[in-house]
Write a protein that holds these residues in place. Structure first.
Motif, PDB file in Angstrom:
ATOM      1  N   LYS A  73      65.225   4.552  56.312  1.00 32.71           N
ATOM      2  CA  LYS A  73      63.879   4.264  55.791  1.00 32.71           C
ATOM      3  C   LYS A  73      63.298   5.504  55.101  1.00 32.71           C
ATOM      4  CE  LYS A  73      59.250   3.031  57.356  1.00 32.71           C
ATOM      5  NZ  LYS A  73      58.419   2.739  58.531  1.00 32.71           N
ATOM      6  N   PHE A  74      63.480   6.668  55.712  1.00 31.73           N
ATOM      7  CA  PHE A  74      62.990   7.920  55.140  1.00 31.73           C
ATOM      8  C   PHE A  74      63.615   8.167  53.766  1.00 31.73           C
ATOM      9  CE2 PHE A  74      63.842  12.492  54.578  1.00 31.73           C
ATOM     10  CZ  PHE A  74      62.543  12.954  54.450  1.00 31.73           C
ATOM     11  N   VAL A  75      64.939   8.072  53.676  1.00 31.60           N
ATOM     12  CA  VAL A  75      65.640   8.308  52.411  1.00 31.60           C
ATOM     13  C   VAL A  75      65.227   7.270  51.371  1.00 31.60           C
ATOM     14  CG1 VAL A  75      67.910   8.353  51.296  1.00 31.60           C
ATOM     15  CG2 VAL A  75      67.573   9.478  53.502  1.00 31.60           C
ATOM     16  N   TYR A  76      65.174   6.023  51.766  1.00 30.42           N
ATOM     17  CA  TYR A  76      64.800   4.922  50.870  1.00 30.42           C
ATOM     18  C   TYR A  76      63.402   5.160  50.276  1.00 30.42           C
ATOM     19  CZ  TYR A  76      64.335  -0.021  49.465  1.00 30.42           C
ATOM     20  OH  TYR A  76      64.165  -1.194  48.773  1.00 30.42           O
ATOM     21  N   ARG A  77      62.462   5.588  51.127  1.00 28.11           N
ATOM     22  CA  ARG A  77      61.082   5.845  50.659  1.00 28.11           C
ATOM     23  C   ARG A  77      60.995   7.081  49.767  1.00 28.11           C
ATOM     24  NH1 ARG A  77      56.940   3.915  54.957  1.00 28.11           N
ATOM     25  NH2 ARG A  77      57.091   1.702  54.525  1.00 28.11           N
ATOM     26  N   ILE A  78      61.652   8.179  50.171  1.00 21.99           N
ATOM     27  CA  ILE A  78      61.607   9.419  49.384  1.00 21.99           C
ATOM     28  C   ILE A  78      62.189   9.192  47.998  1.00 21.99           C
ATOM     29  CG2 ILE A  78      62.647  11.730  49.164  1.00 21.99           C
ATOM     30  CD1 ILE A  78      60.409  11.866  51.061  1.00 21.99           C
ATOM     31  N   LEU A  79      63.319   8.482  47.938  1.00 20.18           N
ATOM     32  CA  LEU A  79      63.962   8.234  46.644  1.00 20.18           C
ATOM     33  C   LEU A  79      63.215   7.203  45.815  1.00 20.18           C
ATOM     34  CD1 LEU A  79      67.732   8.340  47.628  1.00 20.18           C
ATOM     35  CD2 LEU A  79      66.340  10.147  46.615  1.00 20.18           C
ATOM     36  N   GLY A  80      62.399   6.368  46.432  1.00 23.70           N
ATOM     37  CA  GLY A  80      61.591   5.400  45.697  1.00 23.70           C
ATOM     38  C   GLY A  80      62.375   4.332  44.967  1.00 23.70           C
ATOM     39  N   ILE A  81      63.520   3.977  45.478  1.00 21.78           N
ATOM     40  CA  ILE A  81      64.395   3.028  44.787  1.00 21.78           C
ATOM     41  C   ILE A  81      63.755   1.653  44.631  1.00 21.78           C
ATOM     42  CG2 ILE A  81      66.599   1.784  45.001  1.00 21.78           C
ATOM     43  CD1 ILE A  81      67.714   4.395  46.220  1.00 21.78           C
ATOM     44  N   GLU A  82      62.948   1.231  45.593  1.00 22.90           N
ATOM     45  CA  GLU A  82      62.378  -0.118  45.541  1.00 22.90           C
ATOM     46  C   GLU A  82      61.522  -0.361  44.299  1.00 22.90           C
ATOM     47  OE1 GLU A  82      59.350   2.345  47.693  1.00 22.90           O
ATOM     48  OE2 GLU A  82      61.509   2.151  47.823  1.00 22.90           O
ATOM     49  N   GLN A  83      60.996   0.696  43.712  1.00 25.37           N
ATOM     50  CA  GLN A  83      60.169   0.557  42.511  1.00 25.37           C
ATOM     51  C   GLN A  83      60.984   0.265  41.259  1.00 25.37           C
ATOM     52  OE1 GLN A  83      57.833   4.131  42.156  1.00 25.37           O
ATOM     53  NE2 GLN A  83      57.355   4.131  44.323  1.00 25.37           N
ATOM     54  N   TYR A  84      62.282   0.547  41.305  1.00 26.62           N
ATOM     55  CA  TYR A  84      63.117   0.457  40.113  1.00 26.62           C
ATOM     56  C   TYR A  84      64.260  -0.548  40.238  1.00 26.62           C
ATOM     57  CZ  TYR A  84      60.619   4.730  39.112  1.00 26.62           C
ATOM     58  OH  TYR A  84      59.619   5.634  38.896  1.00 26.62           O
ATOM     59  N   SER A  85      64.309  -1.257  41.348  1.00 25.03           N
ATOM     60  CA  SER A  85      65.454  -2.121  41.598  1.00 25.03           C
ATOM     61  C   SER A  85      65.037  -3.496  42.093  1.00 25.03           C
ATOM     62  CB  SER A  85      66.362  -1.469  42.642  1.00 25.03           C
ATOM     63  OG  SER A  85      67.428  -2.322  42.960  1.00 25.03           O
ATOM     64  N   ASN A  86      65.913  -4.459  41.891  1.00 24.21           N
ATOM     65  CA  ASN A  86      65.672  -5.791  42.443  1.00 24.21           C
ATOM     66  C   ASN A  86      66.485  -6.021  43.720  1.00 24.21           C
ATOM     67  OD1 ASN A  86      68.235  -6.156  41.412  1.00 24.21           O
ATOM     68  ND2 ASN A  86      67.772  -8.102  40.429  1.00 24.21           N
ATOM     69  N   ILE A  87      67.038  -4.963  44.306  1.00 27.50           N
ATOM     70  CA  ILE A  87      67.734  -5.093  45.592  1.00 27.50           C
ATOM     71  C   ILE A  87      66.819  -4.642  46.725  1.00 27.50           C
ATOM     72  CG2 ILE A  87      70.062  -4.896  44.655  1.00 27.50           C
ATOM     73  CD1 ILE A  87      70.096  -1.981  45.642  1.00 27.50           C
ATOM     74  N   ASN A  88      65.529  -4.869  46.558  1.00 32.73           N
ATOM     75  CA  ASN A  88      64.536  -4.393  47.502  1.00 32.73           C
ATOM     76  C   ASN A  88      64.078  -5.481  48.474  1.00 32.73           C
ATOM     77  OD1 ASN A  88      63.187  -5.922  45.679  1.00 32.73           O
ATOM     78  ND2 ASN A  88      61.842  -4.313  44.939  1.00 32.73           N
ATOM     79  N   HIS A  89      64.885  -6.507  48.656  1.00 34.12           N
ATOM     80  CA  HIS A  89      64.560  -7.569  49.608  1.00 34.12           C
ATOM     81  C   HIS A  89      65.786  -7.836  50.474  1.00 34.12           C
ATOM     82  CE1 HIS A  89      66.978 -10.608  47.489  1.00 34.12           C
ATOM     83  NE2 HIS A  89      66.564 -10.013  46.373  1.00 34.12           N
ATOM     84  N   SER A  90      65.557  -8.515  51.583  1.00 33.27           N
ATOM     85  CA  SER A  90      66.679  -8.796  52.478  1.00 33.27           C
ATOM     86  C   SER A  90      67.560  -9.903  51.901  1.00 33.27           C
ATOM     87  CB  SER A  90      66.161  -9.182  53.863  1.00 33.27           C
ATOM     88  OG  SER A  90      65.390 -10.354  53.773  1.00 33.27           O
ATOM     89  N   CYS A  91      68.710 -10.054  52.482  1.00 31.23           N
ATOM     90  CA  CYS A  91      69.669 -11.072  52.052  1.00 31.23           C
ATOM     91  C   CYS A  91      69.063 -12.463  52.245  1.00 31.23           C
ATOM     92  CB  CYS A  91      70.956 -10.948  52.869  1.00 31.23           C
ATOM     93  SG  CYS A  91      71.773  -9.362  52.605  1.00 31.23           S
ATOM     94  N   PRO A  92      69.494 -13.417  51.481  1.00 26.02           N
ATOM     95  CA  PRO A  92      70.656 -13.430  50.587  1.00 26.02           C
ATOM     96  C   PRO A  92      70.338 -12.885  49.188  1.00 26.02           C
ATOM     97  CG  PRO A  92      69.727 -15.621  50.662  1.00 26.02           C
ATOM     98  CD  PRO A  92      68.917 -14.761  51.609  1.00 26.02           C
ATOM     99  N   TYR A  93      71.396 -12.422  48.540  1.00 21.10           N
ATOM    100  CA  TYR A  93      71.327 -12.027  47.135  1.00 21.10           C
ATOM    101  C   TYR A  93      72.055 -13.095  46.340  1.00 21.10           C
ATOM    102  CZ  TYR A  93      69.675  -7.485  48.599  1.00 21.10           C
ATOM    103  OH  TYR A  93      68.922  -6.482  49.142  1.00 21.10           O
ATOM    104  N   ASP A  94      71.299 -13.797  45.524  1.00 24.49           N
ATOM    105  CA  ASP A  94      71.896 -14.854  44.713  1.00 24.49           C
ATOM    106  C   ASP A  94      71.553 -14.648  43.234  1.00 24.49           C
ATOM    107  OD1 ASP A  94      69.228 -15.372  44.829  1.00 24.49           O
ATOM    108  OD2 ASP A  94      69.411 -17.441  45.529  1.00 24.49           O
ATOM    109  N   HIS A  95      71.407 -13.381  42.870  1.00 26.24           N
ATOM    110  CA  HIS A  95      71.051 -13.017  41.501  1.00 26.24           C
ATOM    111  C   HIS A  95      71.791 -11.748  41.108  1.00 26.24           C
ATOM    112  CE1 HIS A  95      68.591  -9.847  43.295  1.00 26.24           C
ATOM    113  NE2 HIS A  95      68.101 -10.771  44.107  1.00 26.24           N
ATOM    114  N   ASP A  96      71.767 -11.415  39.829  1.00 20.21           N
ATOM    115  CA  ASP A  96      72.358 -10.161  39.367  1.00 20.21           C
ATOM    116  C   ASP A  96      71.539  -8.998  39.925  1.00 20.21           C
ATOM    117  OD1 ASP A  96      74.147 -11.724  38.027  1.00 20.21           O
ATOM    118  OD2 ASP A  96      73.260 -11.422  36.048  1.00 20.21           O
ATOM    119  N   LEU A  97      72.160  -7.832  40.015  1.00 17.70           N
ATOM    120  CA  LEU A  97      71.526  -6.663  40.625  1.00 17.70           C
ATOM    121  C   LEU A  97      71.228  -5.619  39.556  1.00 17.70           C
ATOM    122  CD1 LEU A  97      73.985  -6.347  43.631  1.00 17.70           C
ATOM    123  CD2 LEU A  97      71.877  -7.682  43.509  1.00 17.70           C
ATOM    124  N   THR A  98      70.060  -4.984  39.660  1.00 21.25           N
ATOM    125  CA  THR A  98      69.696  -3.977  38.672  1.00 21.25           C
ATOM    126  C   THR A  98      69.039  -2.757  39.325  1.00 21.25           C
ATOM    127  OG1 THR A  98      67.501  -4.944  38.290  1.00 21.25           O
ATOM    128  CG2 THR A  98      69.278  -5.678  36.844  1.00 21.25           C
TER     129      THR A  98
END
Length: 145
Positions: A73-98
């Motif tokens: 959680k610490f690394v995820y928040r510091i890097l701020g990936i959720e702001q730039y990606s669509n892999i910021n939700h729990s499974c399932p993934y049924d779409h392309d990833l960016t």
């Protein structure tokens, strides 16, 4: 049949010490309900030694409940990936990833990886259903100026 393919993978200079990373992955399978991630950080010149950091997480479980994994959680928040990606939700993934125009810089990585100045490689392996599906390695330099 291909499981996935990279439709875009680029790194562009965006300013002093900042590079924007864009990755697009087309998924060719049904919904993914089991995904995991292995990340290591290795200092250049020491590739034959144990990584400085090696971390494995169940990606679906982590995004379902971030409170259970403090370090991730610490690394995820510091890097701020959720702001730039669509892999910021729990499974399932049924779409392309960016990952779209993610601003990667050595100063931010130095906050996450307190190993001093130097050149490092962040190696990642992405699995679904315990089968290796993708490898993304990023070489970077940390500095404190």
């Amino acid at each position: 049949m291909e499981y996935l393919n990279y439709t875009q993978c680029k790194v562009e200079h965006a300013g002093p010490d900042i590079y924007e990373v864009t990755i697009a992955i087309a998924m060719h399978s049904g919904p993914v309900n089991n995904a995991s991630f292995v990340g290591t950080i290795v200092k250049s010149g020491y590739e034959d030694r144990k990584p400085l950091v090696e971390y494995k997480i169940d990606w679906c479980e982590f995004l379902r409940s971030k409170r259970r994994n403090f370090f991730a959680k610490f690394v995820y928040r510091i890097l701020g990936i959720e702001q730039y990606s669509n892999i910021n939700h729990s499974c399932p993934y049924d779409h392309d990833l960016t990952l779209d125009h993610y601003p990667f810089n050595g100063k931010a990585m130095a906050k996450v990886v307190p190993f001093g100045n130097g050149k490092f490689t962040f190696n990642t392996k992405w699995y679904t259903y315990n089968i290796l599906r993708a490898v993304v390695n990023i070489r970077y330099q940390t500095f404190d100026r």
